[in-house]
Design a protein around this motif. Structure first.
Motif, PDB file in Angstrom:
ATOM      1  N   TYR A 187       0.836  -1.207   0.000  1.00 12.51           N
ATOM      2  CA  TYR A 187       0.000   0.000   0.000  1.00 12.51           C
ATOM      3  C   TYR A 187       0.865   1.249   0.000  1.00 12.51           C
ATOM      4  O   TYR A 187       1.838   1.341   0.751  1.00 12.51           O
ATOM      5  CB  TYR A 187      -0.914  -0.001   1.232  1.00 12.51           C
ATOM      6  CG  TYR A 187      -2.059  -0.978   1.079  1.00 12.51           C
ATOM      7  CD1 TYR A 187      -1.814  -2.349   1.100  1.00 12.51           C
ATOM      8  CD2 TYR A 187      -3.349  -0.534   0.878  1.00 12.51           C
ATOM      9  CE1 TYR A 187      -2.850  -3.250   0.924  1.00 12.51           C
ATOM     10  CE2 TYR A 187      -4.395  -1.428   0.703  1.00 12.51           C
ATOM     11  CZ  TYR A 187      -4.140  -2.784   0.728  1.00 12.51           C
ATOM     12  OH  TYR A 187      -5.161  -3.672   0.544  1.00 12.51           O
ATOM     13  N   LYS A 188       0.466   2.212  -0.826  1.00 13.89           N
ATOM     14  CA  LYS A 188       1.169   3.490  -0.885  1.00 13.89           C
ATOM     15  C   LYS A 188       0.648   4.394   0.224  1.00 13.89           C
ATOM     16  O   LYS A 188      -0.567   4.424   0.469  1.00 13.89           O
ATOM     17  CB  LYS A 188       0.893   4.183  -2.221  1.00 13.89           C
ATOM     18  CG  LYS A 188       1.356   3.394  -3.416  1.00 13.89           C
ATOM     19  CD  LYS A 188       1.070   4.131  -4.705  1.00 13.89           C
ATOM     20  CE  LYS A 188      -0.313   3.833  -5.211  1.00 13.89           C
ATOM     21  NZ  LYS A 188      -0.522   4.226  -6.627  1.00 13.89           N
ATOM     22  N   VAL A 189       1.546   5.133   0.849  1.00 17.82           N
ATOM     23  CA  VAL A 189       1.136   6.230   1.729  1.00 17.82           C
ATOM     24  C   VAL A 189       1.294   7.501   0.900  1.00 17.82           C
ATOM     25  O   VAL A 189       2.361   7.738   0.318  1.00 17.82           O
ATOM     26  CB  VAL A 189       2.000   6.310   3.005  1.00 17.82           C
ATOM     27  CG1 VAL A 189       1.650   7.557   3.808  1.00 17.82           C
ATOM     28  CG2 VAL A 189       1.805   5.061   3.857  1.00 17.82           C
ATOM     29  N   ILE A 190       0.221   8.277   0.820  1.00 23.30           N
ATOM     30  CA  ILE A 190       0.212   9.467  -0.030  1.00 23.30           C
ATOM     31  C   ILE A 190       0.035  10.725   0.809  1.00 23.30           C
ATOM     32  O   ILE A 190      -0.864  10.796   1.658  1.00 23.30           O
ATOM     33  CB  ILE A 190      -0.915   9.356  -1.075  1.00 23.30           C
ATOM     34  CG1 ILE A 190      -0.664   8.114  -1.946  1.00 23.30           C
ATOM     35  CG2 ILE A 190      -0.991  10.614  -1.943  1.00 23.30           C
ATOM     36  CD1 ILE A 190      -1.879   7.628  -2.671  1.00 23.30           C
ATOM     37  N   LEU A 191       0.904  11.693   0.571  1.00 20.39           N
ATOM     38  CA  LEU A 191       0.817  12.998   1.235  1.00 20.39           C
ATOM     39  C   LEU A 191      -0.041  13.919   0.361  1.00 20.39           C
ATOM     40  O   LEU A 191       0.220  14.078  -0.834  1.00 20.39           O
ATOM     41  CB  LEU A 191       2.232  13.582   1.395  1.00 20.39           C
ATOM     42  CG  LEU A 191       2.338  15.065   1.761  1.00 20.39           C
ATOM     43  CD1 LEU A 191       1.724  15.353   3.124  1.00 20.39           C
ATOM     44  CD2 LEU A 191       3.806  15.504   1.722  1.00 20.39           C
ATOM     45  N   ILE A 192      -1.066  14.507   0.977  1.00 23.76           N
ATOM     46  CA  ILE A 192      -1.975  15.416   0.264  1.00 23.76           C
ATOM     47  C   ILE A 192      -1.622  16.865   0.603  1.00 23.76           C
ATOM     48  O   ILE A 192      -1.436  17.198   1.776  1.00 23.76           O
ATOM     49  CB  ILE A 192      -3.451  15.140   0.681  1.00 23.76           C
ATOM     50  CG1 ILE A 192      -3.796  13.638   0.561  1.00 23.76           C
ATOM     51  CG2 ILE A 192      -4.419  16.011  -0.131  1.00 23.76           C
ATOM     52  CD1 ILE A 192      -3.768  13.077  -0.834  1.00 23.76           C
ATOM     53  N   THR A 226       7.030  18.216  -3.853  1.00 28.53           N
ATOM     54  CA  THR A 226       6.279  17.547  -4.928  1.00 28.53           C
ATOM     55  C   THR A 226       4.779  17.581  -4.630  1.00 28.53           C
ATOM     56  O   THR A 226       3.963  17.886  -5.507  1.00 28.53           O
ATOM     57  CB  THR A 226       6.775  16.098  -5.118  1.00 28.53           C
ATOM     58  OG1 THR A 226       8.169  16.133  -5.412  1.00 28.53           O
ATOM     59  CG2 THR A 226       6.043  15.410  -6.264  1.00 28.53           C
ATOM     60  N   ALA A 227       4.408  17.283  -3.379  1.00 36.68           N
ATOM     61  CA  ALA A 227       2.988  17.342  -2.995  1.00 36.68           C
ATOM     62  C   ALA A 227       2.475  18.781  -3.106  1.00 36.68           C
ATOM     63  O   ALA A 227       1.357  19.023  -3.574  1.00 36.68           O
ATOM     64  CB  ALA A 227       2.799  16.816  -1.572  1.00 36.68           C
ATOM     65  N   GLY A 247      -0.133  18.527  -5.809  1.00 34.38           N
ATOM     66  CA  GLY A 247      -1.368  18.197  -5.086  1.00 34.38           C
ATOM     67  C   GLY A 247      -1.251  16.982  -4.191  1.00 34.38           C
ATOM     68  O   GLY A 247      -1.943  16.861  -3.194  1.00 34.38           O
ATOM     69  N   ALA A 248      -0.363  16.057  -4.582  1.00 34.01           N
ATOM     70  CA  ALA A 248      -0.162  14.843  -3.781  1.00 34.01           C
ATOM     71  C   ALA A 248       1.172  14.207  -4.174  1.00 34.01           C
ATOM     72  O   ALA A 248       1.689  14.479  -5.264  1.00 34.01           O
ATOM     73  CB  ALA A 248      -1.298  13.861  -4.017  1.00 34.01           C
ATOM     74  N   CYS A 249       1.715  13.375  -3.293  1.00 33.22           N
ATOM     75  CA  CYS A 249       2.962  12.669  -3.601  1.00 33.22           C
ATOM     76  C   CYS A 249       3.027  11.365  -2.812  1.00 33.22           C
ATOM     77  O   CYS A 249       2.678  11.345  -1.622  1.00 33.22           O
ATOM     78  CB  CYS A 249       4.167  13.549  -3.249  1.00 33.22           C
ATOM     79  SG  CYS A 249       5.754  12.778  -3.644  1.00 33.22           S
TER      80      CYS A 249
END
Ligand code: NFA
Length: 101
Positions: free
Chosen positions: A22-27, A58-59, A63-65
């Protein structure tokens, strides 16, 4: 004619299954200070200052990374802890998780 006998064979499932990742995504948001995002990334995901800064920027720009990939439990725990770190300071900082294809 020689008789051929067949030994019973047990089919064994190959032990090659890997857990789904699973990816953890920074918003991105407009309120959480950049330096705080970097601090959380370093603390929760053990990233260097440089890696954390690149992911934050990058986020911020896109918008997200994706921060990193883990097994489901680890991804969810880290995303929750990192989100809670922002919440504790009154920031809307958000980390989500998403299964890898
Ligand atoms: N956009 C935020 C700012 O300009 C910084 C930020 C980056 C927040 C990545 C959340 C995620 N202060």
């Amino acid at each position: 004619m020689p008789e051929t006998t067949t030994k019973p064979r047990t089919k064994v499932k190959p032990q090659t299954e890997r857990p789904k990742l699973y990816k953890v995504i920074l918003i991105n948001d407009d309120f959480t200070p950049r330096e705080f995002v970097v601090t959380v990334l370093k603390g929760e995901f053990k990233l260097s200052e440089d890696q954390a800064h690149r992911i934050m920027i990058t986020a911020h720009r896109r918008g997200a990374c994706v921060v990193a990939v883990f097994t489901r439990d680890v991804a969810e725990t880290k995303a929750t802890r990192a989100t809670d770190a922002g919440k504790a300071k009154g920031y809307p900082l958000l980390f989500t998780t998403e299964p890898e294809e």
